[in-house]
Design a protein around this motif. Structure first.
Motif, PDB file in Angstrom:
ATOM      1  N   TYR A   1       5.717   3.743  12.075  1.00 18.94           N
ATOM      2  CA  TYR A   1       4.364   4.121  11.639  1.00 18.94           C
ATOM      3  C   TYR A   1       4.102   5.619  11.832  1.00 18.94           C
ATOM      4  CZ  TYR A   1       3.121   4.003  16.612  1.00 18.94           C
ATOM      5  OH  TYR A   1       3.063   4.238  17.957  1.00 18.94           O
ATOM      6  N   LYS A   2       4.771   6.239  12.790  1.00 19.77           N
ATOM      7  CA  LYS A   2       4.559   7.678  13.014  1.00 19.77           C
ATOM      8  C   LYS A   2       5.019   8.487  11.801  1.00 19.77           C
ATOM      9  CE  LYS A   2       4.775   7.462  18.050  1.00 19.77           C
ATOM     10  NZ  LYS A   2       5.497   7.882  19.283  1.00 19.77           N
ATOM     11  N   LEU A   3       6.135   8.084  11.201  1.00 19.54           N
ATOM     12  CA  LEU A   3       6.598   8.758   9.990  1.00 19.54           C
ATOM     13  C   LEU A   3       5.637   8.512   8.832  1.00 19.54           C
ATOM     14  CD1 LEU A   3       8.629  10.359   8.323  1.00 19.54           C
ATOM     15  CD2 LEU A   3       9.978   8.257   8.066  1.00 19.54           C
ATOM     16  N   THR A   4       5.177   7.274   8.698  1.00 21.73           N
ATOM     17  CA  THR A   4       4.215   6.956   7.635  1.00 21.73           C
ATOM     18  C   THR A   4       2.979   7.836   7.741  1.00 21.73           C
ATOM     19  OG1 THR A   4       4.958   4.652   7.567  1.00 21.73           O
ATOM     20  CG2 THR A   4       2.805   5.123   6.611  1.00 21.73           C
TER      21      THR A   4
ATOM     22  N   TYR B   1       0.799  -1.234   0.000  1.00 25.56           N
ATOM     23  CA  TYR B   1       0.000   0.000   0.000  1.00 25.56           C
ATOM     24  C   TYR B   1       0.833   1.288   0.000  1.00 25.56           C
ATOM     25  CZ  TYR B   1      -3.896  -3.055   1.543  1.00 25.56           C
ATOM     26  OH  TYR B   1      -4.836  -4.041   1.671  1.00 25.56           O
ATOM     27  N   SER B   2       1.971   1.294  -0.694  1.00 26.79           N
ATOM     28  CA  SER B   2       2.828   2.492  -0.766  1.00 26.79           C
ATOM     29  C   SER B   2       3.434   2.890   0.578  1.00 26.79           C
ATOM     30  CB  SER B   2       2.056   3.696  -1.335  1.00 26.79           C
ATOM     31  OG  SER B   2       1.473   3.396  -2.577  1.00 26.79           O
ATOM     32  N   ASN B   3       3.495   1.920   1.509  1.00 30.21           N
ATOM     33  CA  ASN B   3       4.038   2.183   2.842  1.00 30.21           C
ATOM     34  C   ASN B   3       5.526   1.837   2.831  1.00 30.21           C
ATOM     35  OD1 ASN B   3       4.770   2.147   5.584  1.00 30.21           O
ATOM     36  ND2 ASN B   3       2.709   1.536   6.226  1.00 30.21           N
ATOM     37  N   LEU B   4       6.342   2.805   2.494  1.00 35.43           N
ATOM     38  CA  LEU B   4       7.778   2.593   2.349  1.00 35.43           C
ATOM     39  C   LEU B   4       8.414   2.140   3.656  1.00 35.43           C
ATOM     40  CD1 LEU B   4      10.308   2.806   0.514  1.00 35.43           C
ATOM     41  CD2 LEU B   4      10.555   5.168   1.336  1.00 35.43           C
ATOM     42  N   GLN B   5       8.009   2.730   4.778  1.00 35.13           N
ATOM     43  CA  GLN B   5       8.626   2.394   6.059  1.00 35.13           C
ATOM     44  C   GLN B   5       8.358   0.928   6.434  1.00 35.13           C
ATOM     45  OE1 GLN B   5       6.759   5.422   5.625  1.00 35.13           O
ATOM     46  NE2 GLN B   5       8.786   6.219   5.112  1.00 35.13           N
TER      47      GLN B   5
END
Length: 275
Positions: A230-233, A22-26
């Protein structure tokens, strides 16, 4: 059925299963580190599709995935993107909240992907088949018959069973629904490793994957949670272009709505995953 199928032959050793990046790089960065720590080769890392989706870094995510060398089938999102379609093809009910959100994140993803990334998505097969331990395994997105079909643990076995017959498989590995589960009947196994791009509506920001092991030539699997930044995402998603509700879900682990869920799964919201 006119589908591109990748036949991998026999796979041995630890094998990493996941879906819904889902485009979640982290999240994909964290999972790649898990694979390296566990000495799982890229060719033994298999994604059930939807590399692109709700989060803020579609281009970076596809490029990292490509660099990693993991295997993947197409999800409905990849199919729609490479065909330059107008919507995500998620089979959300028209006018629903999820349908409304897709009018934000899908064009955003579409606008960010390079030709190089689109060319990579065009190489992905519809399904993957392989033999693992003593089992014939097929990887599908929603189901073998419908890439956008939502199949959950509570979905009747009579709906799942034709997939095994059509693919001549003992094990179906599937994605799309966003929740990890396994369902065994009649010596057959439906295994959904979960997704790494969004929490599983369980009240935790951690996400889910699975690992296969073939010790003593027996087919074994375990579900695992993944911690990541997840906070950066979530912060990156607060760009005025993506749904704010999804950026909140990244942090809270609770879905904005349960409109795609059957009653059983809907009733488990916030109570953890029942495995």
């Amino acid at each position: 059925m006119d589908q591109k199928i990748a036949h991998l032959g026999k796979i041995t050793g630890k094998t990493l299963l996941f879906g819904g990046v889902y485009s979640n790089l982290q999240a994909v960065e964290a999972l790649k580190q898990i694979a390296e720590k566990e000495h799982i080769a890229p060719e033994n890392c298999i994604c059930t599709g939807d590399i692109v989706g709700y989060c803020a870094q579609p281009e970076e995510t596809v490029q990292l995935f490509k660099l990693w060398g993991a295997k993947s089938i197409v999800g409905n999102v990849e199919i729609q993107l490479r065909e330059n379609a107008d919507d995500c093809g998620c089979d959300f009910r028209e006018g629903s909240r999820c349908d409304g959100f897709s009018l934000l994140w899908y064009p955003f993803a579409q606008s960010k992907l390079s030709e190089s990334s689109l060319d990579f998505l065009k190489t992905l097969p519809n399904n993957i088949n392989f033999k693992y331990a003593d089992k014939e395994v097929s990887v599908v997105h929603g189901s073998y018959f419908n890439v956008s079909e939502f199949i959950f643990k509570s979905t009747d076995w009579a709906i799942k069973k034709p997939n095994f017959e059509a693919t001549n498989s003992d094990v179906i590995i599937a994605g799309h629904c966003g929740l990890p589960f396994h369902h065994q009947e009649e010596n057959k196994l439906w295994l959904n490793p979960g997704v790494i791009g969004m929490p599983a509506n369980d009240g935790s920001p951690d996400v889910w994957y699975a690992i296969l092991e073939d010790s003593n030539d027996l087919f074994n699997f375990t579900h695992h949670t993944l911690k990541y930044n997840y906070k950066l995402t979530s912060k990156l998603m607060q760009n005025g272009l993506l749904p704010e509700e999804y950026s909140r879900t990244i942090v809270t682990g609770i879905w904005d709505n349960t409109e795609i869920l059957p009653p059983f799964e809907s009733g488990l919201q916030g109570f953890g995953i029942q495995l």
